[in-house]
Design an enzyme around this catalytic site. Structure first.
Site, mmCIF file in Angstrom:
data_model
loop_
_atom_site.group_PDB
_atom_site.id
_atom_site.type_symbol
_atom_site.label_atom_id
_atom_site.label_comp_id
_atom_site.label_asym_id
_atom_site.label_seq_id
_atom_site.Cartn_x
_atom_site.Cartn_y
_atom_site.Cartn_z
ATOM 1 C CG HIS A 61 27.744 3.218 -29.626
ATOM 2 N ND1 HIS A 61 28.222 3.582 -30.859
ATOM 3 C CD2 HIS A 61 26.476 3.720 -29.553
ATOM 4 C CE1 HIS A 61 27.304 4.282 -31.505
ATOM 5 N NE2 HIS A 61 26.245 4.384 -30.727
ATOM 6 C CD GLU B 243 32.307 -0.370 -29.984
ATOM 7 O OE1 GLU B 243 32.482 -0.539 -31.204
ATOM 8 O OE2 GLU B 243 31.225 0.043 -29.506
ATOM 9 C CB CYS C 207 33.132 3.555 -30.371
ATOM 10 S SG CYS C 207 31.425 3.532 -29.823
ATOM 11 C CG ASP D 129 -5.554 -16.816 -36.130
ATOM 12 O OD1 ASP D 129 -6.535 -17.539 -36.384
ATOM 13 O OD2 ASP D 129 -4.446 -16.944 -36.683
#
Length: 359
Positions: A44, A46, A78, A194
């Site tokens: 993460h 931190e 964390c 498209d």
């Protein structure tokens, strides 16, 4: 905190099903560590910042865009690492709406004697992770509906031609948006007319291709379309309601969902995408899909590119049928307007009148 927001933005479109989070450590007025959450399963933000700071984390201030987690998931909590590093203060931009965290990370830090300051740049931090907040609370993706239309509300000519409604600057903006979402969705008509690639083509390369999603109720699109055969880092997912499946390509997945009047059950489609960990879904057409999502109240943000053109006929982006009374019209709240070359980009949060809201 602005540096932390810059870090967090680097994880958009890449961290799902986790939030995009940035963290910065400051000691003595100097940045000593910074980082972001790069992808699910990786450290993460931190932790990345703490590792970058090393011993300098002791006594430092930590700025993080989202409340530090307090539970074990794919990685350890964390908040425990912040306490162990002896960080002096933690500035938190957004409170974590995840029931596993909500307030628990802050409480754990305070119990350990760490000063917690909540709310700096909260609006900016909340906005950055609005898609994830929607996802973690509801289980479905945050839906951004992007449409390019003429001044009289047409997305294609009577013959179906839609290239190009908008200018080069607006199309470049769409590619940057694709780079920051987890999936991009179109209906069968758009795929057929498209033949788009739905990739993120950024200057110099390096764009993140989102999951490409097609709605094809009868599973009748030809396998020769570029979305099925063109090489990309992203897979293609086709939702359908056919009795039999068929092979469309080596990187094409099929998923059957329930029917609804007019096509597929759009709520079921969103639930299935949420189960796959799609946090932010970009819908790029066509008119029937747009009308269905708007009518069901399933659009979280509308991004409408208005081109300085008038067709006087053709395909309307909201469908030809509408409410009988002006009081029942869809309204855009929190509206922003900006120029993209010769075009105008209007963005806002759609709100249906109570009389029209179905879900």
């Amino acid at each position: 905190m602005r540096l932390a927001l810059e870090e967090a933005s680097r994880g958009l479109g890449r961290a799902a099903p986790n939030p995009a989070v940035g963290a910065v450590l400051v000691r003595g007025g100097r940045v000593v560590g910074r980082g972001h959450h790069a992808r699910a399963g990786s450290p993460h933000a931190e932790i990345v910042a703490l590792r970058a700071a090393g011993a300098l984390a002791t006594g430092a201030d930590l700025y993080t865009t989202l409340e530090p987690c307090s539970h074990f998931g794919r990685t350890p909590p964390c908040s425990a690492a912040v306490i162990e590093a002896r960080v002096a203060r933690v500035f938190i931009g957004s409170r974590d709406p995840n029931p596993l965290v909500d307030g628990k990370g802050s409480a754990r830090l305070r119990r350990a004697g760490v000063e917690v300051v909540a709310g700096p740049l909260r609006a900016e931090c909340d906005a950055l992770n609005a898609p994830w907040s929607r996802f973690i609370v509801s289980g479905r993706p945050f839906v951004t509906l992007k449409l390019a239309a003429t001044l009289d509300g047409r997305i294609a000519t009577a013959g179906g031609d839609s290239r190009w409604v908008s200018g080069a600057e607006a199309r470049a903006w769409v590619h940057r948006l694709r780079d920051r979402v987890d999936a991009v969705l179109i209906g069968r008509g758009t795929a057929q007319a498209d033949d788009p690639r739905l990739t993120a083509r950024l200057p110099g390369g390096g764009g993140h291709d989102p999951l490409r999603v097609v709605l094809d109720t009868r599973l009748s699109l030809p396998a020769t379309l570029r979305i099925f055969r063109q090489r990309s880092s992203a897979r293609t997912l086709v939702f359908h309601a056919a009795d039999r499946e068929r092979r469309l390509g080596p990187r094409v997945d099929l998923e059957r969902v329930a029917r609804a009047p007019g096509g597929l059950d759009l709520g079921a489609v969103l639930a299935a995408l949420g189960a796959r960990g799609v946090v932010h879904l970009l819908v790029e057409g066509g008119g029937a899909v747009a009308a269905g999502l708007l009518g069901a109240g399933l659009v979280d943000r509308l991004a409408l590119v208005l081109a300085p053109r008038v067709l006087g006929g053709g395909t309307a982006w909201g469908g030809e049928a509408g409410p009988a009374r002006m009081a029942e019209a869809l309204r855009l709240e929190d509206l922003t307007v900006e120029r993209l070359g010769e075009d105008l980009l209007l963005q806002g949060r759609p709100r249906l009148a109570a009389a029209r809201r179905r879900v």
